[in-house]
Design an enzyme around this catalytic site. Structure first.
Site, PDB file in Angstrom:
ATOM      1  N   GLU A   1      -7.266  -9.957   3.176  1.00  0.00           N
ATOM      2  CA  GLU A   1      -6.362 -10.563   4.158  1.00  0.00           C
ATOM      3  C   GLU A   1      -7.093 -10.684   5.495  1.00  0.00           C
ATOM      4  O   GLU A   1      -6.507 -11.082   6.488  1.00  0.00           O
ATOM      5  CB  GLU A   1      -5.055  -9.780   4.284  1.00  0.00           C
ATOM      6  CG  GLU A   1      -5.224  -8.359   4.774  1.00  0.00           C
ATOM      7  CD  GLU A   1      -4.358  -8.065   5.974  1.00  0.00           C
ATOM      8  OE1 GLU A   1      -3.153  -8.297   5.906  1.00  0.00           O
ATOM      9  OE2 GLU A   1      -4.908  -7.594   6.993  1.00  0.00           O
TER      10      GLU A   1
ATOM     11  N   THR B   1       9.622  -1.804   3.745  1.00  0.00           N
ATOM     12  CA  THR B   1       8.381  -1.876   2.954  1.00  0.00           C
ATOM     13  C   THR B   1       8.381  -0.863   1.800  1.00  0.00           C
ATOM     14  O   THR B   1       7.500  -0.909   0.944  1.00  0.00           O
ATOM     15  CB  THR B   1       7.125  -1.609   3.816  1.00  0.00           C
ATOM     16  OG1 THR B   1       7.231  -0.305   4.387  1.00  0.00           O
ATOM     17  CG2 THR B   1       6.989  -2.622   4.941  1.00  0.00           C
TER      18      THR B   1
ATOM     19  N   ASN C   1      -5.865   3.054   4.631  1.00  0.00           N
ATOM     20  CA  ASN C   1      -5.487   1.968   3.734  1.00  0.00           C
ATOM     21  C   ASN C   1      -6.489   0.830   3.899  1.00  0.00           C
ATOM     22  O   ASN C   1      -6.513   0.176   4.933  1.00  0.00           O
ATOM     23  CB  ASN C   1      -4.067   1.490   4.076  1.00  0.00           C
ATOM     24  CG  ASN C   1      -3.634   0.315   3.213  1.00  0.00           C
ATOM     25  OD1 ASN C   1      -4.314  -0.049   2.262  1.00  0.00           O
ATOM     26  ND2 ASN C   1      -2.495  -0.260   3.553  1.00  0.00           N
TER      27      ASN C   1
ATOM     28  N   ASP D   1       3.150  12.493  17.969  1.00  0.00           N
ATOM     29  CA  ASP D   1       2.940  13.830  17.425  1.00  0.00           C
ATOM     30  C   ASP D   1       2.035  13.754  16.186  1.00  0.00           C
ATOM     31  O   ASP D   1       2.485  13.374  15.104  1.00  0.00           O
ATOM     32  CB  ASP D   1       4.308  14.439  17.080  1.00  0.00           C
ATOM     33  CG  ASP D   1       4.170  15.859  16.585  1.00  0.00           C
ATOM     34  OD1 ASP D   1       3.310  16.598  17.117  1.00  0.00           O
ATOM     35  OD2 ASP D   1       4.895  16.240  15.644  1.00  0.00           O
TER      36      ASP D   1
ATOM     37  N   HIS E   1      -1.799   1.527  -5.499  1.00  0.00           N
ATOM     38  CA  HIS E   1      -2.140   1.108  -4.145  1.00  0.00           C
ATOM     39  C   HIS E   1      -1.774   2.233  -3.165  1.00  0.00           C
ATOM     40  O   HIS E   1      -0.764   2.907  -3.335  1.00  0.00           O
ATOM     41  CB  HIS E   1      -1.403  -0.181  -3.780  1.00  0.00           C
ATOM     42  CG  HIS E   1      -1.593  -0.556  -2.346  1.00  0.00           C
ATOM     43  ND1 HIS E   1      -2.836  -0.713  -1.798  1.00  0.00           N
ATOM     44  CD2 HIS E   1      -0.695  -0.767  -1.347  1.00  0.00           C
ATOM     45  CE1 HIS E   1      -2.700  -1.018  -0.512  1.00  0.00           C
ATOM     46  NE2 HIS E   1      -1.418  -1.060  -0.211  1.00  0.00           N
TER      47      HIS E   1
ATOM     48  N   CYS F   1      -2.286  -6.803   0.434  1.00  0.00           N
ATOM     49  CA  CYS F   1      -3.176  -5.792  -0.158  1.00  0.00           C
ATOM     50  C   CYS F   1      -3.480  -6.034  -1.631  1.00  0.00           C
ATOM     51  O   CYS F   1      -4.206  -5.258  -2.248  1.00  0.00           O
ATOM     52  CB  CYS F   1      -2.581  -4.398   0.012  1.00  0.00           C
ATOM     53  SG  CYS F   1      -2.286  -3.953   1.724  1.00  0.00           S
TER      54      CYS F   1
ATOM     55  N   LYS G   1       1.406   9.338   0.978  1.00  0.00           N
ATOM     56  CA  LYS G   1       2.663   9.730   0.332  1.00  0.00           C
ATOM     57  C   LYS G   1       3.113   8.773  -0.776  1.00  0.00           C
ATOM     58  O   LYS G   1       3.535   9.215  -1.846  1.00  0.00           O
ATOM     59  CB  LYS G   1       3.735   9.764   1.421  1.00  0.00           C
ATOM     60  CG  LYS G   1       4.852  10.739   1.187  1.00  0.00           C
ATOM     61  CD  LYS G   1       5.710  10.822   2.427  1.00  0.00           C
ATOM     62  CE  LYS G   1       6.775  11.868   2.290  1.00  0.00           C
ATOM     63  NZ  LYS G   1       7.533  11.994   3.543  1.00  0.00           N
TER      64      LYS G   1
ATOM     65  N   ARG H   1      11.027   0.496   7.193  1.00  0.00           N
ATOM     66  CA  ARG H   1      11.408   1.159   5.933  1.00  0.00           C
ATOM     67  C   ARG H   1      11.647   0.180   4.785  1.00  0.00           C
ATOM     68  O   ARG H   1      11.650   0.567   3.621  1.00  0.00           O
ATOM     69  CB  ARG H   1      12.645   2.040   6.158  1.00  0.00           C
ATOM     70  CG  ARG H   1      12.322   3.251   7.010  1.00  0.00           C
ATOM     71  CD  ARG H   1      13.441   4.255   7.047  1.00  0.00           C
ATOM     72  NE  ARG H   1      13.032   5.396   7.858  1.00  0.00           N
ATOM     73  CZ  ARG H   1      12.342   6.425   7.359  1.00  0.00           C
ATOM     74  NH1 ARG H   1      12.034   6.460   6.094  1.00  0.00           N
ATOM     75  NH2 ARG H   1      11.990   7.423   8.153  1.00  0.00           N
TER      76      ARG H   1
ATOM     77  N   SER I   1       2.057  -6.877  -0.236  1.00  0.00           N
ATOM     78  CA  SER I   1       3.313  -7.267   0.381  1.00  0.00           C
ATOM     79  C   SER I   1       3.527  -8.754   0.202  1.00  0.00           C
ATOM     80  O   SER I   1       2.598  -9.544   0.160  1.00  0.00           O
ATOM     81  CB  SER I   1       3.300  -6.920   1.871  1.00  0.00           C
ATOM     82  OG  SER I   1       3.345  -5.527   2.024  1.00  0.00           O
TER      83      SER I   1
END
Lengths: 132, 348
Positions: free
Chosen positions: B80, B201, B266, B28, B234, B112, B239, B199, B296
């Site tokens: 990376e 992350t 990103n 969606d 970053h 990143c 969001k 999640r 990360s």
């Protein structure tokens, strides 16, 4: 297929557009030469070509050499740089129908081809439209 | 006084819209667009990679710095997606700029965060007096597995920063680093696509480290969110940077100039550095800027810069980041995108 040594020898030209200039008759040569073909002068100075120019002519390659097979079809043009030197190179980031003779282009650093799945990556210049 | 003397950005012109990816996987699109605050992302052409984009961003930085590239003492590339598993990206970039042979080079990797790592080291070598000029680049052509949530965001772009002591565009006030061992996102040897903890992350990874670094550097400098004109976090999606900004007490107006992610995606190691480049494009002399990266694994680097009068002289010597983002776009269909990103390959 080229070898690392041949690719390596061409790095100053492919990466930095290093040319040389005859200090007597002021001609610029690319790739660099040992002596001036006009006046046979051996005192040639190192120079760097400009990175902007215009399309003199172009063609679309549909049956490419083996190392470019993934890229076909692609455009190859003769580009006259602002300092008068003419180079051959790919014209990218532009739909074929938008390429026009006289169109302004600038140089960008791109990957030219890969030597198979495990060989070296060969970098150099290509040309992209320059809207200014 | 040390700081940024030149900066440059590069963004490939190809884009793919969230709807185009969602159409293929039957997801969606409106909920992805709302949930991740993403509309489209940049896609590299098949002849573009971390090396080519780093060269273009670095050349733009050189146009602003107006220095002899032979005087650059360090060329560091954070990514990376270095094209070679063994062979440096930095040697190609340094050679293309004319910075060889008297230069130190290294390729940095930290998901990143690799871009700001390269900036952190180049800047601090200049501060230590070891080199006259140092360059740090953040660049990535990041990959998301087909159908994975990352495929909607993983994009391509690069930003380069040259550090020195004279003709400074943005003076460095302080640097700070905050990191722990947190396995929220990884890619093992020989694996083509990364994996992530979903999640996981979020709170224990991105939010913990970004807030840790931001609070740490502000505390060390006795500064509050209202002391800054701009802040860049970053941007793994639209969001997260807005939410972390709110958690820390920053206003949307401080974040927005460097918030490129909704139209860019990103760009991994290029993400917060490109946000900094876009912010310097509009900053005024005297403005205070905070940048906090995130990688990360996990960690954040933070920098406080004070913009100088010199910004006005150099700003228009190279393309502005928002122009690279908004102009001359070429929209791809999923098939072309899959070919460009080598998700499908032509038979030998």
């Amino acid at each position: 297929m080229s070898t690392p040594s041949r690719y390596w020898r061409e790095i100053p030209q492919r990466y930095r557009l290093e040319a040389n200039k005859c200090n007597r008759c002021e001609l610029t040569f690319f790739p660099p030469r040992l002596l001036c073909p006009e006046c046979k002068n051996r005192k040639l100075e190192k120079s760097k070509l400009t990175e902007k120019g215009k399309v003199i002519t172009y063609t679309i390659i549909r049956v490419p050499p083996a190392q470019f097979s993934d890229q076909a079809p692609y455009a190859v043009g003769i580009i006259e740089l602002e300092d008068g030197v003419r180079l051959t190179g790919q014209i990218v980031d532009c739909a074929f129908e938008d390429i026009k003779i006289g169109m302004k282009v600038k140089l960008e650093f791109r990957k030219l081809f890969e030597e198979g799945h495990a060989g070296i990556l060969c970098y150099g210049y290509k040309f992209v439209p320059h809207g200014e | 006084m040390e700081g940024i003397i030149g900066y440059g950005a590069y963004i490939p012109r190809n884009r793919i819209k969230v709807e185009e990816i969602a159409k293929v996987w039957g997801t969606d699109a409106p909920s992805y667009k709302r949930g991740l605050m993403l509309e489209e992302k940049s896609v590299p052409s098949p002849d573009q990679d971390t090396i080519t984009m780093s060269v273009e961003a670095s050349k733009n930085a050189l146009k602003r710095a107006k220095i002899d590239p032979a005087d650059i003492g360090a060329v560091y590339i954070g990514s990376e997606s270095h094209p070679y598993a063994v062979k440096p990206s930095g040697t190609v970039v340094a050679e293309a700029l004319g910075a060889t042979p008297e230069a130190h080079t290294a390729d940095f990797e930290f998901a990143c965060k690799a871009g700001t790592e390269s900036m952190f080291v180049a800047l601090n070598l200049v501060k230590a007096g070891v080199i006259k000029f140092g360059m740090g680049v953040g660049a990535d052509t990041s990959q998301g597995a087909p159908g994975d949530a990352l495929e909607y965001s993983a994009a391509a772009g690069a930003a380069a920063f040259i550090f020195g002591r004279d003709k400074i565009v943005a003076k460095i006030v302080d640097t700070y680093a905050y990191m722990t061992d947190t396995p929220d996102f990884w890619r093992r040897e020989y694996q083509y696509y990364p994996q992530h903890g979903g999640r996981f992350t979020g709170e224990p990874a991105y939010f913990k480290h970004v807030t840790g670094a931001a609070r740490g550097i502000m505390q060390n400098n006795d500064m509050k969110p209202e002391d800054f004109d701009y802040v860049i976090f970053h941007q793994p999606n639209g969001k997260f940077p807005l939410r972390v900004g709110k958690m820390l007490g920053f206003k949307k107006e401080q974040i927005e100039p460097g918030w490129l992610v909704n139209k860019l995606g990103n760009t991994y190691s290029g993400s917060s550095p490109l946000g900094l480049a876009a912010t310097l494009d509009i900053a005024k002399p005297g403005d205070m800027v905070l940048i906090v990266s995130y990688g990360s694994g996990a960690g954040s680097d933070a920098f406080i810069f004070k913009v100088t009068d010199h910004i006005e002289e150099v700003r228009n010597l190279a393309p502005l980041t928002r122009d690279l983002l908004d102009k001359n776009k070429n929209y791809l269909e999923y098939g072309e995108y899959a070919k460009f990103r080598r998700k499908i390959r032509k038979a030998d």
